[in-house]
Design an enzyme around this catalytic site. Structure first.
Site, PDB file in Angstrom:
ATOM      1  N   PHE A 153       0.825  -1.204   0.341  1.00  0.00           N
ATOM      2  CA  PHE A 153      -0.105  -0.045  -0.018  1.00  0.00           C
ATOM      3  C   PHE A 153       0.629   1.255   0.087  1.00  0.00           C
ATOM      4  O   PHE A 153       0.235   2.391  -0.309  1.00  0.00           O
ATOM      5  CB  PHE A 153      -0.848   0.151   1.177  1.00  0.00           C
ATOM      6  CG  PHE A 153      -0.282   0.424   2.428  1.00  0.00           C
ATOM      7  CD1 PHE A 153       0.024   1.822   2.692  1.00  0.00           C
ATOM      8  CD2 PHE A 153       0.338  -0.356   3.372  1.00  0.00           C
ATOM      9  CE1 PHE A 153       0.552   2.132   3.970  1.00  0.00           C
ATOM     10  CE2 PHE A 153       0.850  -0.183   4.525  1.00  0.00           C
ATOM     11  CZ  PHE A 153       1.252   1.293   4.825  1.00  0.00           C
ATOM     12  N   GLU A 180      -4.839  -3.810  -2.147  1.00  0.00           N
ATOM     13  CA  GLU A 180      -6.311  -3.842  -1.865  1.00  0.00           C
ATOM     14  C   GLU A 180      -6.906  -2.405  -1.274  1.00  0.00           C
ATOM     15  O   GLU A 180      -7.891  -1.976  -1.011  1.00  0.00           O
ATOM     16  CB  GLU A 180      -6.908  -5.021  -1.459  1.00  0.00           C
ATOM     17  CG  GLU A 180      -6.759  -5.283   0.134  1.00  0.00           C
ATOM     18  CD  GLU A 180      -5.462  -5.765   0.470  1.00  0.00           C
ATOM     19  OE1 GLU A 180      -4.437  -5.740  -0.438  1.00  0.00           O
ATOM     20  OE2 GLU A 180      -5.220  -6.269   1.602  1.00  0.00           O
ATOM     21  N   CYS A 285       9.550   1.837   3.496  1.00  0.00           N
ATOM     22  CA  CYS A 285      10.276   0.691   3.638  1.00  0.00           C
ATOM     23  C   CYS A 285      11.752   1.247   4.001  1.00  0.00           C
ATOM     24  O   CYS A 285      12.633   0.597   4.732  1.00  0.00           O
ATOM     25  CB  CYS A 285      10.335  -0.501   2.665  1.00  0.00           C
ATOM     26  SG  CYS A 285      11.073  -0.003   1.163  1.00  0.00           S
TER      27      CYS A 285
HETATM   28  P1  NAD Z   1       1.461  -6.567   2.977  1.00  0.00           P
HETATM   29  O1  NAD Z   1       2.602  -7.643   3.225  1.00  0.00           O
HETATM   30  O2  NAD Z   1       0.499  -6.878   4.070  1.00  0.00           O
HETATM   31  O3  NAD Z   1       0.780  -6.572   1.678  1.00  0.00           O
HETATM   32  C1  NAD Z   1       1.655  -6.876   0.524  1.00  0.00           C
HETATM   33  C2  NAD Z   1       0.689  -7.524  -0.448  1.00  0.00           C
HETATM   34  O4  NAD Z   1       0.425  -8.882  -0.146  1.00  0.00           O
HETATM   35  C3  NAD Z   1      -0.664  -6.698  -0.775  1.00  0.00           C
HETATM   36  O5  NAD Z   1      -0.821  -6.798  -2.061  1.00  0.00           O
HETATM   37  C4  NAD Z   1      -1.545  -7.797   0.170  1.00  0.00           C
HETATM   38  O6  NAD Z   1      -2.773  -7.629  -0.648  1.00  0.00           O
HETATM   39  C5  NAD Z   1      -1.064  -9.039  -0.099  1.00  0.00           C
HETATM   40  N1  NAD Z   1      -1.274  -9.772   1.343  1.00  0.00           N
HETATM   41  C6  NAD Z   1      -1.506  -9.269   2.502  1.00  0.00           C
HETATM   42  N2  NAD Z   1      -1.825 -10.316   3.263  1.00  0.00           N
HETATM   43  C7  NAD Z   1      -1.666 -11.329   2.517  1.00  0.00           C
HETATM   44  C8  NAD Z   1      -1.661 -12.802   2.836  1.00  0.00           C
HETATM   45  N3  NAD Z   1      -1.927 -13.217   4.178  1.00  0.00           N
HETATM   46  N4  NAD Z   1      -1.168 -13.800   1.896  1.00  0.00           N
HETATM   47  C9  NAD Z   1      -1.102 -13.276   0.767  1.00  0.00           C
HETATM   48  N5  NAD Z   1      -0.843 -12.088   0.198  1.00  0.00           N
HETATM   49  C10 NAD Z   1      -1.230 -11.093   1.136  1.00  0.00           C
HETATM   50  O7  NAD Z   1       2.498  -5.120   3.024  1.00  0.00           O
HETATM   51  P2  NAD Z   1       1.804  -3.688   3.017  1.00  0.00           P
HETATM   52  O8  NAD Z   1       1.433  -3.609   4.488  1.00  0.00           O
HETATM   53  O9  NAD Z   1       0.876  -3.405   2.103  1.00  0.00           O
HETATM   54  O10 NAD Z   1       3.057  -3.022   2.986  1.00  0.00           O
HETATM   55  C11 NAD Z   1       4.019  -2.568   3.928  1.00  0.00           C
HETATM   56  C12 NAD Z   1       5.058  -3.545   4.147  1.00  0.00           C
HETATM   57  O11 NAD Z   1       5.900  -3.642   2.806  1.00  0.00           O
HETATM   58  C13 NAD Z   1       6.191  -2.954   5.118  1.00  0.00           C
HETATM   59  O12 NAD Z   1       6.765  -4.219   5.957  1.00  0.00           O
HETATM   60  C14 NAD Z   1       7.250  -2.292   4.297  1.00  0.00           C
HETATM   61  O13 NAD Z   1       8.547  -2.401   4.968  1.00  0.00           O
HETATM   62  C15 NAD Z   1       7.165  -3.147   3.038  1.00  0.00           C
HETATM   63  N6  NAD Z   1       7.692  -2.612   1.840  1.00  0.00           N
HETATM   64  C16 NAD Z   1       9.012  -2.964   1.441  1.00  0.00           C
HETATM   65  C17 NAD Z   1       9.952  -2.408   0.282  1.00  0.00           C
HETATM   66  C18 NAD Z   1      11.107  -2.915  -0.062  1.00  0.00           C
HETATM   67  O14 NAD Z   1      11.517  -2.727  -1.187  1.00  0.00           O
HETATM   68  N7  NAD Z   1      11.719  -3.576   0.662  1.00  0.00           N
HETATM   69  C19 NAD Z   1       9.148  -1.616  -0.477  1.00  0.00           C
HETATM   70  C20 NAD Z   1       7.799  -0.905   0.207  1.00  0.00           C
HETATM   71  C21 NAD Z   1       7.117  -1.782   1.232  1.00  0.00           C
END
Ligand code: NAD
Length: 501
Positions: A153, A180, A285
């Site tokens: 997100f 989402e 991140c």
């Molecule tokens: P998230 O892991 O909750 O969601 C990421 C994606 O996974 C979304 O599309 C979501 O719909 C899907 N998802 C969520 N729960 C799931 C499940 N149980 N099973 C399968 N898919 C699922 O992450 P977020 O809250 O959207 O983003 C924040 C996180 O992303 C932080 O930890 C941040 O550090 C990380 N991030 C990392 C980078 C990087 O380059 N290292 C960049 C941006 C964000």
């Protein structure tokens, strides 16, 4: 379900279609709680349709000339520029970050689109002449087939643009699964991509959560998966998709340390730290979320607190706002809980940003800049990624101790050192075990001439997004060893050895 609200479409085989699902989720403005639209949780059958369309489109797209592919991204970058204001406004409404930072989100993605337009210079093989008598060897970088991307997100413009432009420019077709929580700006970018000329079936979008992600991981016709998000979900995606035989890259959570030496330029360092800790409400991140003050630099803490207090908290679309809301009420509650745990576990709360007064926005998910000192490993505020506007401060006596401290943390996304000493900076650069290093640069996210190279617990898979590495990620190297017989060539007889003769 309110029929008046815009509902996000799926994109399958060039057509924006409404999902047949019965599960819809509200897209909520985090500054106001206004419902902006609804997003479907697509069915597995719809994922299958999208993959089938992408598989069919790959047959022709893989053979499309380089120039044709490149020109689409040349047009696309112009369309994104032309729509910058509109894209930023959508992004701020659904995600919360300030309008200037939303433009930054779009712009950092735009840079990858520009890079994709240079694909002709990037997807090059190698040739060695006369590796044996009359024999040449050359390699070509061929697209894999259907690839997929799953995005978080916090950068709903930049991160989708890390993925599909480079995948498609290298000749693959693509399935995108946006977050989402804020899919609207992503969908606008997808519309512009079609306007730029991406043919039907080459880019497809399915919305949803766990079920759709699992369907992507399992689908036998998807060859590679690119994921950006939390460590927990990324680890699951890596394991599940790898088990299904796919190439996988997962960029995940972080705890980024900024090390401040007492010889640093104080004003510039404090400005950089405040921006990098609290910008985007800490939901980056690469946010500098842990400050390691070395020796006499610990005396700067009161000035840092004073500077953080000057930041204005409010809705991202209001002029002069520095810190917008967190993405959801759940995220807000979670971060408030972590702040409470910091107090309970004995850290010193230097600045408490909980429940700020934001006029006219009592419902917003706001937390102001929050600073803890006296933080140690073992405290939840150190051990966990907070992903909110909370800076934790650790004090050490020497640069060596700072390097050891950073290296002991499992994460390896980014780090920075602030110093005027070239020797100290070079020592830090050499000895720090973190994949992206800033020297007097607080958020060292590389431009797309390089790749994003987070490391250790922040990443699974060898190859990072964009830059040279992603060309390798989205292609299969095929090596050809060729001999052309001249009619007059004298035969050498039968060669029963492994040597090329
Ligand atoms: P998230 O892991 O909750 O969601 C990421 C994606 O996974 C979304 O599309 C979501 O719909 C899907 N998802 C969520 N729960 C799931 C499940 N149980 N099973 C399968 N898919 C699922 O992450 P977020 O809250 O959207 O983003 C924040 C996180 O992303 C932080 O930890 C941040 O550090 C990380 N991030 C990392 C980078 C990087 O380059 N290292 C960049 C941006 C964000």
């Amino acid at each position: 379900m309110n029929a008046e609200l815009p509902r996000m479409s799926l994109l399958i085989d060039g057509a924006f279609v409404q999902s047949s699902t019965t599960t819809w989720k509200d897209i909520v403005n985090p500054a106001t709680q206004e419902v902006l639209g609804q997003v479907p949780f697509a069915t597995v059958a719809e994922v299958d349709q999208a993959v089938a369309a992408a598989k069919e489109a790959f047959k022709t797209w893989r053979k499309t000339p380089i120039g044709t592919r490149a020109r689409i991204f040349l047009k696309y970058q112009q369309l994104i520029r032309d729509h910058m204001g509109e894209l930023a406004a959508i992004l701020t409404a659904e995600q919360g970050k300030t309008l200037p930072d939303a433009e930054g989100d779009v712009f950092r993605g735009l840079e990858v689109v520009e890079h994709a337009a240079a694909i002709g210079n990037l997807q090059l093989g190698e040739l060695a002449n006369n590796v044996a008598t009359g024999v040449d060897t050359y390699s070509v970088l061929q697209p894999l087939g259907v690839c997929a991307g799953i995005t978080p997100f916090n950068f709903p413009a930049m991160i989708p643009l890390w993925m599909f432009p480079m995948a498609i420019a290298t000749g693959n077709t693509f399935i995108l699964k946006p977050s989402e929580q804020d899919p609207m700006v992503t969908m606008r970018l997808v519309e512009l991509a079609l306007e730029a000329g991406i043919p039907k079936g080459v880019l497809n979008v399915v919305h949803g959560g766990e079920d759709v992600v699992n369907a992507i991981c399992d689908h036998p016709d998807i060859k590679a998966v690119s994921f950006v998000g939390s460590t927990k979900v990324g680890t699951h995606v890596y394991n599940r998709a790898s088990l299904a035989g796919k190439r996988v890259q997962c960029m995940m959570g972080a705890k980024n340390h900024a090390v401040v030496l007492p010889d640093a330029n104080k004003e510039q360092t404090l400005n950089a730290m405040v921006g990098a800790a609290f910008g985007a409400a800490g939901q980056r991140c690469m946010a500098a979320s842990t400050l390691v003050v070395v020796g006499a630099a610990r005396a700067w803490i009161p000035d840092l607190v004073a500077k953080a207090k000057t930041l204005k908290v409010g809705p991202g679309n209001a002029a002069g706002v520095d810190v917008g809301p967190l993405i959801s009420t759940a995220a807000c509650t979670r971060v408030e809980g972590l702040i409470e745990s910091g107090i309970a576990q004995g850290a010193t709360l230097e600045l408490d940003g909980r429940k700020p007064q934001v006029e006219g926005h009592a419902q917003g998910n706001f937390i102001g800049p929050t600073i803890f000192s006296g933080v140690r490993p073992g405290m939840r505020i150190y051990d966990e990624e907070i992903f909110g506007p909370v800076l934790v401060i650790v004090e050490v006596d020497t640069l060596e101790a700072a390097i050891d401290f950073v290296n002991a943390n499992p994460n390896g996304n980014g780090t920075a050192v602030f110093t005027q000493s070239g020797a100290a900076a070079r020592k830090f650069q050499e000895e720090i075990d973190v994949g992206q290093v800033g020297i007097n640069v607080p958020i060292p996210v590389p431009v797309p001439l390089f790749s994003f190279t987070g490391s250790r617990a922040s990443k699974l898979g060898d190859l990072g997004p964009y830059g040279k590495q992603v060309v390798m990620f989205y292609t299969q190297t095929k090596t050809v060893t060729a001999r052309w017989f001249d009619d007059d060539t004298l035969g050498h007889g039968v060669n029963t050895t492994i040597s090329l003769k």
